[in-house]
Design an enzyme around this catalytic site. Sequence first.
Site, PDB file in Angstrom:
ATOM      1  N   GLU A  72       0.837  -1.191   0.000  1.00 58.07           N
ATOM      2  CA  GLU A  72       0.000   0.000   0.000  1.00 58.07           C
ATOM      3  C   GLU A  72       0.873   1.243   0.000  1.00 58.07           C
ATOM      4  O   GLU A  72       1.791   1.370   0.813  1.00 58.07           O
ATOM      5  CB  GLU A  72      -0.925   0.031   1.223  1.00 58.07           C
ATOM      6  CG  GLU A  72      -2.057  -0.971   1.172  1.00 58.07           C
ATOM      7  CD  GLU A  72      -3.042  -0.812   2.321  1.00 58.07           C
ATOM      8  OE1 GLU A  72      -4.103  -1.445   2.270  1.00 58.07           O
ATOM      9  OE2 GLU A  72      -2.753  -0.048   3.271  1.00 58.07           O
ATOM     10  N   CYS A  73       0.598   2.165  -0.901  1.00 62.71           N
ATOM     11  CA  CYS A  73       1.180   3.496  -0.917  1.00 62.71           C
ATOM     12  C   CYS A  73       2.710   3.442  -0.949  1.00 62.71           C
ATOM     13  O   CYS A  73       3.298   3.159  -1.986  1.00 62.71           O
ATOM     14  CB  CYS A  73       0.666   4.296   0.266  1.00 62.71           C
ATOM     15  SG  CYS A  73       0.779   6.089   0.035  1.00 62.71           S
TER      16      CYS A  73
END
Length: 459
Positions: A337-338
Amino acid sequence: MVSSVPALVIAAPASGSGKTTVATGLIGALRAAGHRVAPFKVGPDFIDPGYHALAAGRPGRNLDAVLIPEELIGPLYRHGSRDADIAVVEGVMGLFDGRIDEHAVTPARGSSARVAELLAAPVLLVVDARGQSQSIGAVLHGFSTFHTGVHIAGVILNRVGSARHEQVLRQACEAVGVPVLGAIPRHDELSVPSRHLGLVTAVEHGDQAHSAVAAMTELVARHVDLAALVGLAASRVAAPSWSPEDAVGEPVGGAPVVAMAAGRAFSFGYAEHPELLRAAGAQVVAFDPLTERLPDGATALVLPGGFPEEHLAELSANTELRAQIAELAQRAPVQAECGGLAYLMDELDGHPMCAVLGGSARFTQRLTLGYREAVAVSDSALYTAGERVVGHEFHRTTVEFTEELDSAWAFRSGVGSPVRDGAVRAGVHASYLHTHPAGQPRSVARFVAHAASLTKLGR
């Protein structure tokens, strides 16, 4: 209603009023006074809970009524406050500020006021007193009467200029029936530096973070009436406690090892994530990509968000780990994520990364921020195509792929433009979208099941 651990919601008329200083200091002061304090943060923020955790000596948790269904707020509160005798819930933005959508309600979905209402907990309003005196009475009257389901139990005056200033403020508060529970004088800003996404994380700030938390604790202990606050705390949650075991169902066999990145570069995670992974049957082993290699026997990898762009040289220099991740990603489930997405690219701002996904990541001056209602574009180790989630974007980097890859998500940006986000390839699911695992427990169970299938095959 069933009694639950009493709570205080620390809110404010607007951001910048001093909520984090007061909430963190209150957690520390209550702990120093012998209380077992459960800390919470309203909204998706990953940074404040790190400081809460230092003050409380236990994990900071989030109560986000947008990322998870409202009916889970009470059960997650019960789960996170077990073995505590009081809880402190730091709000987000202004008290009534929340998600803006076509189904506008009061209090707004995801707001501090709505969470206080769901917990049936009193609100302590932190008001920045600079530049006002008697007018504070109008502010408190407005907030106290705006919505009958939210109880303003008291006010903490922050950045008070003098003894005379405090006297006038107290008289104005008493005139509208809101007790003053503390008056904190103006002081030099506590040394918690900020950067492009807010405060520097507690894990990065090290000894200085501990010193800052100690200073907040001392400040609140000296200027706030702790006994009165404890007497006001309350909560009534009828629902039973949330259980990670119930959320994921029957655990898989084989005890697959899930490596979870942590440390200074990857600290954006929710406390319920490892709990759900373990409940699904996994062994969760944390490791620091700045200095360590993959844990032995790892058959799955979680790369949460964080600030890899602040630690480029160290991440790039760990060539053994980068090679291990590139190899693992060819055969095992990987959730990124991210910041984790940026780490999987060929390079980030010119520094070689893991080369799992062809392309580059760049730091920009543009902040991308907001909730997104997303649909899974492709089948993956976590989701089946067509599944819908609510997630949150919070980044200043951008990625550009140099190979054809299936997207992870489709959604509309904050201005309504269609967006394809992230990439899915083999077992890799990587995107900018942060999701809360308690809101998507099936994805966690699916992820662990994929890892378990590799364990059974002896890979």
